[in-house]
Design a protein around this motif. Structure first.
Motif, short mmCIF file in Angstrom:
data_model
loop_
_atom_site.label_atom_id
_atom_site.label_comp_id
_atom_site.label_asym_id
_atom_site.label_seq_id
_atom_site.Cartn_x
_atom_site.Cartn_y
_atom_site.Cartn_z
N GLY A 355 0.82 -1.20 0.00
CA GLY A 355 0.00 0.00 0.00
C GLY A 355 0.86 1.25 0.00
O GLY A 355 2.08 1.20 -0.16
N THR A 356 0.21 2.39 0.20
CA THR A 356 0.88 3.69 0.16
C THR A 356 1.18 4.17 1.57
O THR A 356 0.34 4.07 2.47
CB THR A 356 -0.01 4.72 -0.56
N LEU A 357 2.36 4.71 1.75
CA LEU A 357 2.74 5.31 3.03
C LEU A 357 2.12 6.70 3.09
O LEU A 357 2.71 7.69 2.65
CB LEU A 357 4.26 5.39 3.13
N ALA A 358 0.91 6.77 3.62
CA ALA A 358 0.18 8.04 3.66
C ALA A 358 0.89 9.06 4.56
O ALA A 358 0.79 10.26 4.34
CB ALA A 358 -1.24 7.79 4.16
N HIS A 359 1.60 8.57 5.55
CA HIS A 359 2.30 9.46 6.50
C HIS A 359 3.51 8.71 7.03
O HIS A 359 3.42 7.54 7.41
CB HIS A 359 1.37 9.83 7.65
N LEU A 360 4.66 9.37 7.01
CA LEU A 360 5.89 8.75 7.50
C LEU A 360 6.74 9.82 8.17
O LEU A 360 7.10 10.82 7.55
CB LEU A 360 6.67 8.11 6.34
N SER A 377 7.12 9.72 2.62
CA SER A 377 5.66 9.79 2.65
C SER A 377 5.14 9.86 1.22
O SER A 377 5.67 10.59 0.38
CB SER A 377 5.19 11.03 3.42
N GLY A 378 4.11 9.07 0.94
CA GLY A 378 3.53 9.04 -0.39
C GLY A 378 4.07 7.92 -1.26
O GLY A 378 3.48 7.61 -2.30
N ASP A 379 5.20 7.30 -0.86
CA ASP A 379 5.74 6.18 -1.63
C ASP A 379 4.92 4.92 -1.37
O ASP A 379 4.21 4.81 -0.36
CB ASP A 379 7.20 5.92 -1.25
N ALA A 416 1.65 5.66 8.81
CA ALA A 416 0.21 5.51 8.57
C ALA A 416 0.00 5.20 7.09
O ALA A 416 0.78 5.59 6.24
CB ALA A 416 -0.55 6.78 8.96
N GLY A 417 -1.07 4.48 6.82
CA GLY A 417 -1.40 4.10 5.45
C GLY A 417 -1.39 2.61 5.25
O GLY A 417 -2.03 2.08 4.35
N LEU A 418 -0.62 1.92 6.09
CA LEU A 418 -0.61 0.46 6.09
C LEU A 418 -0.06 0.00 7.43
O LEU A 418 0.49 0.80 8.20
CB LEU A 418 0.22 -0.10 4.92
N MET A 552 -0.66 15.82 23.91
CA MET A 552 -0.22 16.05 22.54
C MET A 552 -0.36 14.74 21.77
O MET A 552 -0.06 13.66 22.29
CB MET A 552 1.23 16.51 22.51
N ALA A 553 -0.80 14.86 20.53
CA ALA A 553 -0.95 13.68 19.68
C ALA A 553 -0.76 14.10 18.23
O ALA A 553 -0.71 15.29 17.91
CB ALA A 553 -2.32 13.04 19.88
N ARG A 554 -0.61 13.13 17.37
CA ARG A 554 -0.58 13.38 15.92
C ARG A 554 -1.81 12.71 15.33
O ARG A 554 -2.08 11.52 15.59
CB ARG A 554 0.67 12.80 15.29
N TRP A 555 -2.57 13.47 14.54
CA TRP A 555 -3.83 13.01 13.96
C TRP A 555 -3.67 13.01 12.45
O TRP A 555 -3.45 14.05 11.83
CB TRP A 555 -4.95 13.95 14.40
N VAL A 556 -3.73 11.81 11.83
CA VAL A 556 -3.49 11.69 10.38
C VAL A 556 -4.68 10.99 9.74
O VAL A 556 -5.00 9.85 10.09
CB VAL A 556 -2.20 10.89 10.10
N ARG A 557 -5.30 11.67 8.79
CA ARG A 557 -6.41 11.06 8.06
C ARG A 557 -5.95 10.62 6.68
O ARG A 557 -5.26 11.36 5.97
CB ARG A 557 -7.57 12.03 7.93
#
Length: 660
Positions: A355-360, A377-379, A416-418, A552-557
């Motif tokens: 799949g795609t690395l939506a966030h790295l 990210s995106g690869d 994120a992404g996979l 604190m957190a990181r939120w990735v959609r």
């Protein structure tokens, strides 16, 4: 370095990027090769020149010797670095490079051939006086003879592909009843990975450690060892965690192993970087396993404790220089640990993911932290190559300090992404057994319940963070100036209901009501009410106050999924609401579907057969590994939808199945 001015890297991913960094630092030009799947890859973007060499499958691109040689000639490269994997231990490739008038940055073809077959290598090591594990390494590959040899050695035994490495074609048989099935599987995997189904058989030691020695030799007769690495923590015989030096290593045993490794290298006229791998038993006895005639994935931990750049050593030795240091000049400084960050699902048997690395995002690098990666990210992580995302390396003055560095670095790593194995690696790093250096090759098996705990439902605070991020992202996405106040918004209800679903076919659903109030919101979830407020920045940083506590957190959609990184943990939930539609159903009870793209390599049942739940039904090959899929319930196989050799997509139904 006058003999080398431009280097072609006959590889991809993080090792190609790694070689380019060192070559550039030494003032050398760099050439990348790439397949269709890697046209936009990091190693391609990092090179001075790049040459397309064919379709995505490695056998049509990275493994085609003539294409690599042609690329070097066309770009004026005078040397080829094979990296690791692909052609790095291919003697014919080394011969072809030299025959083309180019420099092969690796050992002579004769040395590769000497160690290329595990059986032949063990015979050579026996002659050189290097200790061997009891086993059978002969040419006769008759199944009955192999079964007899296994019985002679005594169960359990380890069946290993003679021509391979990396855990491929390696199976354990605990009894005579299991042996033939394990042998057949090992041979299939060996044939698919190496084109050679010969195997050897060894005694399976109860609690060995996997300790390897880094050796280096030049063309002037000098050879040294750069100490050892402990690579005991493995899954499916592939390394997961590596550290140097080996914890608790007796200096006398270290010297004996180092000297044995140098003797092994000298016995085959070795030149360049190599690794001699041993099994270290609990009584201090050690046994030769194999020699990898290339640079290893885990070489950075050796670099960190010695202060040496092993790729630079490779380039200098290939250029005809002598080794930079003598054995007496080499010293150990501190402790280093490397973990391999993979796109895989540890809960599902470490199943490779695509799949795609939506966030790295990686931790900040410096003296104590290093990241070697070939992706951004995106690869995409594809079915064609190894699913490694990166190597995360830490160093400090001693092991305890290095472990703390590792825990912190993993907590700061975001994927994120996979599915990725970051939570699993964090569990290893924090486990009492790892902290106590109670290591052996079955560490993961022994502590599986701790390292792969059952999933827990998200609590109200976690659901509040997911829902607060969603609400803030929607409000910040508008163009109305009223959005800026972060509270009341025209045309939206005062109370919004969202539904989150956990991963999996039977993932639980969680309904959340989030209501705007003066100064923030109130979240109602899991039977509890919680006042919340916060700010979501453009990079996904969520600064929230939950019931008076600031977090604190990181939120990735990504699509209809959201991944939340908080307090060193990672959780992904799927959004189910009118904005995105109902979460797709990917299967159900009584269906046998492909968990990943792959090729059918064996059908273990026939149409009309009755099967019991858990009975092996079909074998898929993906990312060069076999995956045996089992019946989901008691029932009957009504139809085989695919045949041996067919390629299948993720999620397709593999067999018609009628549950009893």
């Amino acid at each position: 370095m006058s003999r080398i001015s431009k280097v072609l890297i006959a590889n991809r991913g993080e090792i190609a990027a790694r070689v380019m960094r060192t070559a550039r630092r030494l003032g050398l030009g760099t050439v990348a090769v790439y397949s269709d799947a890697d046209a936009k890859a990091l190693h391609v973007a990092s090179a001075d020149q790049a040459v397309h060499i064919g379709p995505a499958p490695a056998r049509e691109s990275y493994l085609v010797i003539d294409k690599i040689i042609a690329a070097a000639k066309a770009t004026g490269a005078d040397a080829i670095h094979p990296g690791y994997g692909f052609l790095s231990e291919n003697a014919s490739f080394a011969d072809a490079v030299v025959a083309a008038g180019l420099i092969f940055i690796g050992p002579p073809a004769s040395a590769i051939r000497a160690m290329g077959g595990k059986s032949e290598a063990k015979a050579l090591m026996e002659t050189a006086g290097v200790p061997l594990v009891p086993g059978y390494h002969g040419e006769d590959q008759d199944d009955a003879l192999l079964a007899g040899e296994a019985a002679r050695i005594g169960f359990p035994v380890l069946i290993k592909a003679s021509a391979g490495g990396g855990g491929k074609g390696m199976k354990v048989a605990s009894s005579a009843e299991e042996f033939l099935a394990a042998l057949a599987s090992a041979k299939r995997e060996a044939k698919a990975s190496f084109g050679d189904d010969r195997v050897l058989i060894e005694k399976y030691l109860a609690r060995p450690r996997h300790v390897e020695i880094q050796v280096f030799a030049d063309s002037h007769g000098n050879c040294v060892y750069l100490f050892e690495r402990d690579c005991s923590i493995q899954r499916r015989h592939q390394k997961v965690v590596e550290e140097a030096p080996a914890p608790g290593m007796d200096p006398v045993i270290r010297a004996r192993m180092g000297e044995a490794a140098v003797a092994a290298a000298k016995a085959i006229g070795y030149v360049g970087a190599g690794t001699v791998e041993f099994l270290l038993d609990t009584d201090g006895s050690f046994y030769f396993m194999e020699m990898n005639t290339r640079l290893q994935v885990e070489h950075p931990v050796t670099e960190k404790i010695t202060g040496q750049d092993l790729v630079e050593w490779q380039l200098r030795v290939a250029a005809g220089e002598t080794l930079p240091l003598t054995q007496e000049q080499l010293t150990i400084n501190g402790h280093a640990i490397e973990v391999r960050l993979y796109a895989e699902d540890p809960v599902k048997g470490f199943l490779p993911q695509t799949g795609t690395l939506a966030h790295l995002r990686f931790p900040e690098q410096g003296e104590h932290v290093r990241v070697d990666t070939g992706v951004r990210s995106g690869d995409a992580i594809s079915i064609f190559y190894d699913p490694m995302i990166a190597k995360l390396i830490v160093w400090d003055k001693d092991r305890d300090s290095a472990v703390r560095r590792l825990e912190k670095a993993l907590a700061e790593t975001e994927v994120a992404g996979l599915n990725a194995n970051v939570p699993f690696l964090s569990a290893v790093a924090g486990h009492p057994g790892f902290l106590a250096a109670d290591l052996d090759t079955r560490f993961i098996e022994r502590y599986e319940a701790d390292l792969l705990p059952a999933a827990t439902a998200p609590d109200v605070k976690t659901l509040a963070l997911f829902s607060l991020g969603l609400t803030l992202s929607r409000r910040s996405a508008g163009s109305d100036p009223w959005d800026a106040v972060g509270g009341f918004l025209l045309n939206l209800p005062a109370t919004e209901r969202v539904e989150w679903q956990e991963a999996g076919e039977d993932g639980a659903a969680h309904k959340v009501d989030i209501t705007w109030t003066r100064g923030g919101f109130t979240v109602v979830a899991a039977g509890e009410s919680l006042p919340v407020s916060g700010i979501l920045s453009a990079d996904g940083t969520l600064t929230a106050t939950l019931g008076g506590t600031r977090v604190m957190a990181r939120w990735v959609r990504w699509g209809d999924h959201v991944t939340l990184f908080h307090a060193g943990t990672t959780r992904t939930l799927s959004l189910v609401d009118p904005h995105v539609g109902k979460h797709a159903d990917h299967g159900g009870h009584g269906r046998l579907t492909a968990p990943m793209p792959g090729k059918v390599i064996a059908l273990l049942v026939e149409e009309g057969a009755s099967v019991a739940k858990g009975q092996p039904v079909i074998v898929l090959e993906a990312m060069k590994m076999e995956h045996t899929l089992k019946a989901p319930a008691d029932g009957k196989v009504t139809h085989l939808r695919y045949q041996v050799g067919d390629q299948v997509s993720e999620g397709v139904e593999l067999v018609g199945f009628e549950a009893a």
